[in-house]
Design a protein around this motif. Structure first.
Motif, PDB file in Angstrom:
ATOM      1  N   GLY A 299       0.736  -1.065  -0.061  1.00  0.00           N
ATOM      2  CA  GLY A 299      -0.051   0.117   0.009  1.00  0.00           C
ATOM      3  C   GLY A 299       1.008   1.441  -0.016  1.00  0.00           C
ATOM      4  O   GLY A 299       0.319   2.281   0.412  1.00  0.00           O
ATOM      5  N   TYR A 300       2.081   1.322  -0.408  1.00  0.00           N
ATOM      6  CA  TYR A 300       2.979   2.586  -0.286  1.00  0.00           C
ATOM      7  C   TYR A 300       3.340   3.007  -1.402  1.00  0.00           C
ATOM      8  O   TYR A 300       3.982   3.825  -1.575  1.00  0.00           O
ATOM      9  N   LEU A 301       2.801   2.432  -2.805  1.00  0.00           N
ATOM     10  CA  LEU A 301       3.230   3.108  -4.031  1.00  0.00           C
ATOM     11  C   LEU A 301       1.858   3.855  -4.543  1.00  0.00           C
ATOM     12  O   LEU A 301       0.888   3.614  -4.142  1.00  0.00           O
ATOM     13  N   GLN A 302       2.222   4.415  -5.645  1.00  0.00           N
ATOM     14  CA  GLN A 302       1.454   5.606  -6.052  1.00  0.00           C
ATOM     15  C   GLN A 302       0.560   5.176  -7.516  1.00  0.00           C
ATOM     16  O   GLN A 302      -0.035   5.757  -7.972  1.00  0.00           O
ATOM     17  N   TYR A 303       0.770   3.892  -7.857  1.00  0.00           N
ATOM     18  CA  TYR A 303       0.153   3.309  -8.939  1.00  0.00           C
ATOM     19  C   TYR A 303      -1.193   2.269  -8.615  1.00  0.00           C
ATOM     20  O   TYR A 303      -0.822   1.547  -7.742  1.00  0.00           O
ATOM     21  N   VAL A 304      -2.296   2.469  -9.381  1.00  0.00           N
ATOM     22  CA  VAL A 304      -3.505   1.665  -8.811  1.00  0.00           C
ATOM     23  C   VAL A 304      -3.012   0.224  -8.820  1.00  0.00           C
ATOM     24  O   VAL A 304      -3.462  -0.525  -8.037  1.00  0.00           O
ATOM     25  N   VAL A 305      -2.368  -0.344 -10.026  1.00  0.00           N
ATOM     26  CA  VAL A 305      -2.131  -1.777  -9.911  1.00  0.00           C
ATOM     27  C   VAL A 305      -1.622  -2.320  -8.960  1.00  0.00           C
ATOM     28  O   VAL A 305      -1.563  -3.598  -8.578  1.00  0.00           O
ATOM     29  N   TYR A 306      -0.544  -1.566  -8.375  1.00  0.00           N
ATOM     30  CA  TYR A 306       0.252  -2.063  -6.848  1.00  0.00           C
ATOM     31  C   TYR A 306      -0.716  -2.042  -5.628  1.00  0.00           C
ATOM     32  O   TYR A 306       0.019  -2.754  -4.797  1.00  0.00           O
ATOM     33  N   ILE A 307      -1.622  -1.213  -5.739  1.00  0.00           N
ATOM     34  CA  ILE A 307      -2.244  -1.104  -4.412  1.00  0.00           C
ATOM     35  C   ILE A 307      -3.858  -1.344  -4.443  1.00  0.00           C
ATOM     36  O   ILE A 307      -4.300  -1.220  -3.647  1.00  0.00           O
ATOM     37  N   VAL A 308      -4.188  -2.338  -5.707  1.00  0.00           N
ATOM     38  CA  VAL A 308      -5.468  -2.567  -5.918  1.00  0.00           C
ATOM     39  C   VAL A 308      -5.923  -3.606  -4.628  1.00  0.00           C
ATOM     40  O   VAL A 308      -7.208  -3.763  -4.182  1.00  0.00           O
ATOM     41  N   THR A 309      -5.007  -4.468  -4.511  1.00  0.00           N
ATOM     42  CA  THR A 309      -5.156  -5.711  -3.429  1.00  0.00           C
ATOM     43  C   THR A 309      -5.200  -5.072  -1.886  1.00  0.00           C
ATOM     44  O   THR A 309      -5.720  -5.957  -1.118  1.00  0.00           O
ATOM     45  N   SER A 310      -4.483  -4.068  -1.729  1.00  0.00           N
ATOM     46  CA  SER A 310      -4.662  -3.345  -0.398  1.00  0.00           C
ATOM     47  C   SER A 310      -5.532  -2.498  -0.152  1.00  0.00           C
ATOM     48  O   SER A 310      -5.492  -1.800   0.913  1.00  0.00           O
ATOM     49  N   LEU A 311      -6.482  -2.496  -1.084  1.00  0.00           N
ATOM     50  CA  LEU A 311      -7.639  -1.563  -1.277  1.00  0.00           C
ATOM     51  C   LEU A 311      -7.144  -0.075  -0.905  1.00  0.00           C
ATOM     52  O   LEU A 311      -7.863   0.591  -0.503  1.00  0.00           O
ATOM     53  N   GLY A 312      -6.059   0.533  -1.810  1.00  0.00           N
ATOM     54  CA  GLY A 312      -5.616   1.716  -1.788  1.00  0.00           C
ATOM     55  C   GLY A 312      -4.459   2.068  -0.985  1.00  0.00           C
ATOM     56  O   GLY A 312      -3.878   1.082  -0.449  1.00  0.00           O
ATOM     57  N   PHE A 313      -4.235   3.372  -0.776  1.00  0.00           N
ATOM     58  CA  PHE A 313      -2.902   3.734  -0.213  1.00  0.00           C
ATOM     59  C   PHE A 313      -3.016   3.549   1.428  1.00  0.00           C
ATOM     60  O   PHE A 313      -4.056   3.630   2.027  1.00  0.00           O
ATOM     61  N   VAL A 314      -1.951   2.897   1.918  1.00  0.00           N
ATOM     62  CA  VAL A 314      -1.761   2.371   3.378  1.00  0.00           C
ATOM     63  C   VAL A 314      -0.641   3.354   4.077  1.00  0.00           C
ATOM     64  O   VAL A 314       0.196   3.202   3.746  1.00  0.00           O
ATOM     65  N   ARG A 315      -1.181   4.392   4.803  1.00  0.00           N
ATOM     66  CA  ARG A 315      -0.296   5.368   5.134  1.00  0.00           C
ATOM     67  C   ARG A 315       0.715   4.864   6.332  1.00  0.00           C
ATOM     68  O   ARG A 315       1.803   5.385   6.161  1.00  0.00           O
ATOM     69  N   GLN A 316       0.328   3.950   6.975  1.00  0.00           N
ATOM     70  CA  GLN A 316       1.194   3.463   7.933  1.00  0.00           C
ATOM     71  C   GLN A 316       2.578   2.804   7.257  1.00  0.00           C
ATOM     72  O   GLN A 316       3.641   2.828   7.549  1.00  0.00           O
ATOM     73  N   SER A 317       2.160   2.115   6.257  1.00  0.00           N
ATOM     74  CA  SER A 317       3.181   1.403   5.366  1.00  0.00           C
ATOM     75  C   SER A 317       4.208   2.288   4.826  1.00  0.00           C
ATOM     76  O   SER A 317       5.419   2.512   4.897  1.00  0.00           O
ATOM     77  N   PHE A 318       3.719   3.508   4.170  1.00  0.00           N
ATOM     78  CA  PHE A 318       4.403   4.608   3.520  1.00  0.00           C
ATOM     79  C   PHE A 318       5.395   5.268   4.744  1.00  0.00           C
ATOM     80  O   PHE A 318       6.469   5.358   4.445  1.00  0.00           O
ATOM     81  N   ASP A 319       4.607   5.637   5.773  1.00  0.00           N
ATOM     82  CA  ASP A 319       5.343   6.484   6.792  1.00  0.00           C
ATOM     83  C   ASP A 319       6.696   5.556   7.376  1.00  0.00           C
ATOM     84  O   ASP A 319       7.737   6.293   7.605  1.00  0.00           O
ATOM     85  N   ALA A 320       6.290   4.474   7.296  1.00  0.00           N
ATOM     86  CA  ALA A 320       7.291   3.461   8.107  1.00  0.00           C
ATOM     87  C   ALA A 320       8.671   3.163   7.217  1.00  0.00           C
ATOM     88  O   ALA A 320       9.809   3.488   7.640  1.00  0.00           O
ATOM     89  N   LEU A 321       8.324   3.322   6.055  1.00  0.00           N
ATOM     90  CA  LEU A 321       9.384   3.237   4.839  1.00  0.00           C
ATOM     91  C   LEU A 321      10.200   4.634   4.812  1.00  0.00           C
ATOM     92  O   LEU A 321      11.454   4.774   4.952  1.00  0.00           O
TER      93      LEU A 321
END
Length: 548
Positions: A137-159
């Motif tokens: 859930g930490y990428l900005q393209y639909v195909v990479y985050i479709v199974t995570s049901l969208g952007f996951v802020r916690q994943s992004f912030d941790a990275l």
């Protein structure tokens, strides 16, 4: 199914074309080579584990693979190499499936606020180890985050937080030192999961190589002028798929395990040189760091206290020696902690499941050409060396990489000397022109087009089979899935012709709603340290380091 196999062709184009173009540009514009130069080197490491529960995991694109705990924690590891009065380069290795352009943009933004223009998108490379057991859930393209049901802020912030902190560590640890390089062959750690596809390559191409996968490991050894060895980074091609698509524990998979093994090995055996042999009777294990190991510290303090003797009103004759010991212990506390990273290279179809692919219902080998069992791909799985225990497979493949890395580390003697430099460019991979030889002789120029996922892609791989009735190698497709596809986006005739003979399942390169489904313009980055060149792309499928 595994979401990222479609990038292999793009990375191969990058490696075969832009690597040499940009490398030539670097050599033509070189300012000369210094002899026997000493670099400034700094290493850092920081936790990037992120959410360990109730978040979809990144890699297999399996919507049912939801994290529910931690196998072992994830880290970002960084090295900086700088000329004392010149350029510097930064390489960050993530215990994550891949890097993200969005993550890098935020990291560079923070670094700029802290250091000005010292660290930019041009000289900072960030790459992932391709583990399929990290939070998504930490990428900005639909195909990479479709199974995570969208952007996951916690994943992004941790990275972002972890990358920033490990670069800060490396920056603050910059000290005079040297870098050594070594290479060697590592077998039985990766197999080609699509051997039938490999056999479709011309015999003249296959005859150039002894194996159908890359078996070379390249290692950098970082040596501080005062402290001696302080770290190592190595590159080797094998997928982070020892943990299966049903795993729900956060893990760095085999490369994350190898890094922990090597850091433990150095800590347990370091006597200043770091050249102690591996203990054959056991594999180093990472013990819990929740409760500090106070016993060793307590015993050390008792021994130190015992050296003090009552003076009886006279001067203590052992005072100076005691002061020296106290100062020595204090200095040891300043010693940088050893950092070891196991980076990914051209892993493409290289699987760590080295026993081969078998049917889960019959136990027989899967169909050689299409990796199916009775026509179904869902039953065909690769087996790791610890089968049926995937945790043991993770340990074994990690251990094999770790042991080879130790051999290369102890034998590293070729010192890198010369300039530090870098190049960075953005390239539109949907508009490349490639010259290919024609069968009847001569050459022809072909053009690439926007990305598209084929029907065979949906079948996944033997590391992570897909669902429904898709099959690997399918060049026909079927009417039902074309109808489903057209609900999302009907590909143009030009796109269909360009992608032939691959039938298009998802025309991701031309899908823009609600925003881009897949990238078309990718950053290409080259770092140079003396005679060593590293090509880096965000996906983690980097070209192996090249020694000039």
């Amino acid at each position: 199914m595994e979401l990222f196999s479609f990038l292999r062709g793009r990375v191969q184009i990058c490696a075969s074309i832009w690597f040499w173009i940009v490398l030539l540009f670097m050599l033509q514009n070189s300012r000369g080579t210094a002899s026997a130069s000493t670099y400034l080197i700094g290493l850092g490491s920081y936790d990037i584990t992120g959410p360990a529960a109730d978040v979809n995991m990144m890699g297999y694109a399996n919507s049912e693979q939801i994290a529910s705990g931690v196998h072992f924690r994830l880290r970002a590891r960084t090295f900086i190499v700088a000329e004392p009065q010149g350029n510097r380069v930064v390489f960050v290795n993530l215990d994550a499936c891949m890097a993200s352009q969005l993550v890098k943009m935020k990291v560079i933004e923070r670094l700029k606020a802290r250091y000005g223009n010292l660290y930019t998108e041009n000289n900072v490379a960030i790459s992932g180890i391709h583990t399929h057991a990290g939070p998504g859930g930490y990428l900005q393209y639909v195909v990479y985050i479709v199974t995570s049901l969208g952007f996951v802020r916690q994943s992004f912030d941790a990275l972002v937080d972890g990358i920033e902190q490990c670069i800060i560590q490396a920056h603050e640890n910059l000290r005079p030192g040297s870098v050594f390089v070594n290479k060697g062959q590592l077998l039985n750690t990766g197999v080609n999961r699509s051997p039938s596809a490999y056999l479709n390559n011309p015999a003249s191409e296959r005859n150039k190589y002894k194996y159908n996968v890359d078996t070379e490991m390249a290692l950098l050894k970082f040596v501080d002028n005062e402290w001696g060895p302080v770290g190592s980074f190595n590159w080797f091609a094998t997928h982070g798929t020892s943990m299966s698509r049903t795993n729900s524990l956060i893990s760095g998979d085999n490369k994350g395990a190898a890094a922990r093994f090597m850091e433990d090995w150095f800590e347990e055996n370091n006597s200043g040189s770091g050249a102690s042999p591996i203990k054959k009777e056991k594999i180093p294990r990472r013990v819990s760091n929740i409760i500090p190991s106070m016993r060793k510290k307590y015993d050390k303090l008792i021994d130190l206290a015992a050296t003090f003797q009552s003076s009886g009103g006279r001067h203590a004759t052992r005072l100076l020696s005691v002061v020296r010991r106290v100062r020595s212990d204090s200095r040891q506390a300043d010693k940088p902690r050893f950092v070891s990273a196991f980076c990914q290279t051209n892993c493409g179809d290289v699987s760590p499941n080295v026993l081969g692919a078998f049917c889960t219902d019959t136990g027989l080998p899967c169909d050689f050409n299409q990796s199916t069992c009775n026509g179904k791909n869902e039953l065909c799985y690769g087996r790791g060396p610890g089968y049926p225990d995937e945790f043991e497979s993770t340990r074994i493949i990690g251990d094999r990489q770790f042991r080879k890395a130790v051999d290369l580390f102890n034998g590293a003697s070729e010192q890198l000397n010369g300039k530090v430099d870098y190049r960075h460019t953005f390239k539109d991979f949907s508009k490349l022109e490639v010259t290919l030889p024609k069968q009847g002789g001569g050459n022809e120029v072909i053009k690439t087009c926007p990305a598209a996922m084929g029907f065979g892609f949906a079948a996944g791989t033997t590391d992570g089979p897909g669902a429904f009735d898709f099959r690997q190698g399918d060049n026909k497709g079927n009417a039902f899935w074309r109808l489903v596809r057209n609900v999302l986006k009907t590909p143009s005739k030009e796109q269909i012709d360009c992608q032939k003979p691959k039938p298009i399942l998802l025309d991701t390169g031309e899908m823009k709603e609600p925003y881009d489904w897949a990238p078309s313009i990718l950053p290409i980055q080259i770092l140079r340290i003396g005679q060593l060149v590293i090509l880096s792309v965000p996906g983690g499928n980097n070209s192996p380091p090249c020694i000039l």
